[in-house]
Enzyme design. Sequence first.
Site, PDB file in Angstrom:
ATOM      1  N   ASN A 156      66.137  32.761  10.854  1.00  0.00           N
ATOM      2  CA  ASN A 156      65.016  33.384  10.145  1.00  0.00           C
ATOM      3  C   ASN A 156      64.317  34.282  11.163  1.00  0.00           C
ATOM      4  O   ASN A 156      63.606  33.803  12.045  1.00  0.00           O
ATOM      5  CB  ASN A 156      64.070  32.314   9.604  1.00  0.00           C
ATOM      6  CG  ASN A 156      62.901  32.918   8.842  1.00  0.00           C
ATOM      7  OD1 ASN A 156      62.361  33.947   9.221  1.00  0.00           O
ATOM      8  ND2 ASN A 156      62.480  32.259   7.770  1.00  0.00           N
ATOM      9  N   GLU A 198      64.382  36.252   5.858  1.00  0.00           N
ATOM     10  CA  GLU A 198      63.109  36.957   6.007  1.00  0.00           C
ATOM     11  C   GLU A 198      63.284  38.280   6.758  1.00  0.00           C
ATOM     12  O   GLU A 198      62.573  38.575   7.710  1.00  0.00           O
ATOM     13  CB  GLU A 198      62.058  36.082   6.692  1.00  0.00           C
ATOM     14  CG  GLU A 198      61.389  35.099   5.748  1.00  0.00           C
ATOM     15  CD  GLU A 198      60.036  34.629   6.252  1.00  0.00           C
ATOM     16  OE1 GLU A 198      59.026  35.205   5.795  1.00  0.00           O
ATOM     17  OE2 GLU A 198      59.997  33.694   7.071  1.00  0.00           O
ATOM     18  N   ASP A 236      67.367  29.003   5.998  1.00  0.00           N
ATOM     19  CA  ASP A 236      66.076  28.328   6.150  1.00  0.00           C
ATOM     20  C   ASP A 236      65.810  27.594   4.847  1.00  0.00           C
ATOM     21  O   ASP A 236      65.526  28.213   3.823  1.00  0.00           O
ATOM     22  CB  ASP A 236      64.999  29.375   6.442  1.00  0.00           C
ATOM     23  CG  ASP A 236      63.605  28.788   6.487  1.00  0.00           C
ATOM     24  OD1 ASP A 236      63.456  27.552   6.349  1.00  0.00           O
ATOM     25  OD2 ASP A 236      62.648  29.573   6.646  1.00  0.00           O
ATOM     26  N   ASN A 292      63.446  25.135   4.544  1.00  0.00           N
ATOM     27  CA  ASN A 292      62.040  24.726   4.485  1.00  0.00           C
ATOM     28  C   ASN A 292      61.878  23.250   4.111  1.00  0.00           C
ATOM     29  O   ASN A 292      60.891  22.858   3.489  1.00  0.00           O
ATOM     30  CB  ASN A 292      61.261  25.620   3.513  1.00  0.00           C
ATOM     31  CG  ASN A 292      60.618  26.797   4.229  1.00  0.00           C
ATOM     32  OD1 ASN A 292      59.914  26.623   5.223  1.00  0.00           O
ATOM     33  ND2 ASN A 292      60.861  27.997   3.720  1.00  0.00           N
ATOM     34  N   ASP A 328      66.109  24.583   9.516  1.00  0.00           N
ATOM     35  CA  ASP A 328      67.171  25.588   9.424  1.00  0.00           C
ATOM     36  C   ASP A 328      68.511  24.897   9.654  1.00  0.00           C
ATOM     37  O   ASP A 328      68.665  24.129  10.614  1.00  0.00           O
ATOM     38  CB  ASP A 328      66.954  26.670  10.474  1.00  0.00           C
ATOM     39  CG  ASP A 328      65.596  27.342  10.343  1.00  0.00           C
ATOM     40  OD1 ASP A 328      65.509  28.339   9.616  1.00  0.00           O
ATOM     41  OD2 ASP A 328      64.625  26.850  10.963  1.00  0.00           O
ATOM     42  N   ASP A 366      59.131  32.760  14.616  1.00  0.00           N
ATOM     43  CA  ASP A 366      58.696  31.363  14.685  1.00  0.00           C
ATOM     44  C   ASP A 366      59.863  30.403  14.495  1.00  0.00           C
ATOM     45  O   ASP A 366      59.696  29.192  14.634  1.00  0.00           O
ATOM     46  CB  ASP A 366      57.576  31.069  13.682  1.00  0.00           C
ATOM     47  CG  ASP A 366      57.854  31.579  12.280  1.00  0.00           C
ATOM     48  OD1 ASP A 366      58.851  32.313  12.078  1.00  0.00           O
ATOM     49  OD2 ASP A 366      57.059  31.280  11.369  1.00  0.00           O
ATOM     50  N   HIS A 367      61.043  30.920  14.203  1.00  0.00           N
ATOM     51  CA  HIS A 367      62.263  30.123  14.079  1.00  0.00           C
ATOM     52  C   HIS A 367      63.217  30.439  15.221  1.00  0.00           C
ATOM     53  O   HIS A 367      63.260  31.574  15.717  1.00  0.00           O
ATOM     54  CB  HIS A 367      63.011  30.444  12.773  1.00  0.00           C
ATOM     55  CG  HIS A 367      62.282  30.084  11.532  1.00  0.00           C
ATOM     56  ND1 HIS A 367      62.657  29.026  10.728  1.00  0.00           N
ATOM     57  CD2 HIS A 367      61.211  30.658  10.928  1.00  0.00           C
ATOM     58  CE1 HIS A 367      61.842  28.962   9.685  1.00  0.00           C
ATOM     59  NE2 HIS A 367      60.955  29.939   9.783  1.00  0.00           N
TER      60      HIS A 367
END
Length: 265
Positions: free
Chosen positions: A12, A39, A151, A153, A222, A251-252
Site C-alpha cells: 500500500n 492506494e 491491504d 485492513n 497486508d 504508512d505500510h
Amino acid sequence: MQGSSFKVATWNVNSIRSRWNLMLQWLESEKPEVVGLQETKTTEDRFPVAELQALGYHSVHLGQKTYNGVALLSRHPISEEVRGFPEGWDSENARLIRATISGVRMINVYVPQGSRVGSEKFHYKLEFLEHLKQVLQQELQSYTNVLVMGDFNVALEERDVYSVEAMRGEVSFHPDELSRMSMLQALGLEDLFRRKEPSQGQFSWWDFRTRGFERGEGLRIDYVFGNLEMANRLKSSWIDFDNRAQPKPSDHAPVMCTFELETTA
C-alpha cells in the site's frame, strides 16, 4: 520454461506520486517480478505507465482521483485483466484488479478500512468481504496457481496486533471481520507469511499520528495468500521494514514472498 526464484510483493503505497522516488529506489534494489499496489490515489490516465515501462515493468491499473486505486506491475507479460467486481458491484471504488502473470492468477485487493464498528462504512467493509469471497471462489475453481494479495485492513491473530486489549472488538480486529476472513481462507488460501515466520511483532502498518513505527505499535494487515500449489512453491517471506524506515515512507511496508516457479526466459 525454466525454474527460477520468483519474487512477489504487495505494498500500500499511500499515493504513487508521493512515493514515486522511494518506489524507484525500491524497485531497483528489490527487483520484484510482480508487485501489487494499493492506494495509488490517481486516475488511470495519470498512472505512470511509460515510466514503469522504462524500468522494465508492464502494468495494469484501476484508479480514481484522490482515493483508492489498485495496480499490478510485472516484469513478465500480463493477460486476462479484469478490473473491479462482476456485474459492476462497487464500481465507484477502485479496489480490485485481477490478471494472469507467468501462469499465476494474481488478485490484488484493497479492502475498506471500515471507520468505526457499527457505522455505514463498517457494514460496507463486511459486504465487500462477502463479495470478495464470491470472486475468490470462482478464481480458485478456474486457475491452478492463485495468489491473493493486498491491504485487507484486518489483523488475523492476536500476534498481529500491538495490543490485544486495545484492539479487541475494534475495527480491524472485530469478530465480524475475523469471521469473514476465516471464510476467505477456508476456500483454500494460506497466509504465506505465517508459513515461514511465526513470531509476534511482525507488523505491516503503523499509524503516523502516534509515531507507531518508532514505538513498535502496529498491525499486520497486508497479506499474500496462496492456494496449496503456490504455498508448496514458497521459498521465503518477509516484511520490508527498511522501506518503512526511509524518509517520506508510506504508512505500510511491503510484504514480500519468493517462490520456485517456472518462468519464461
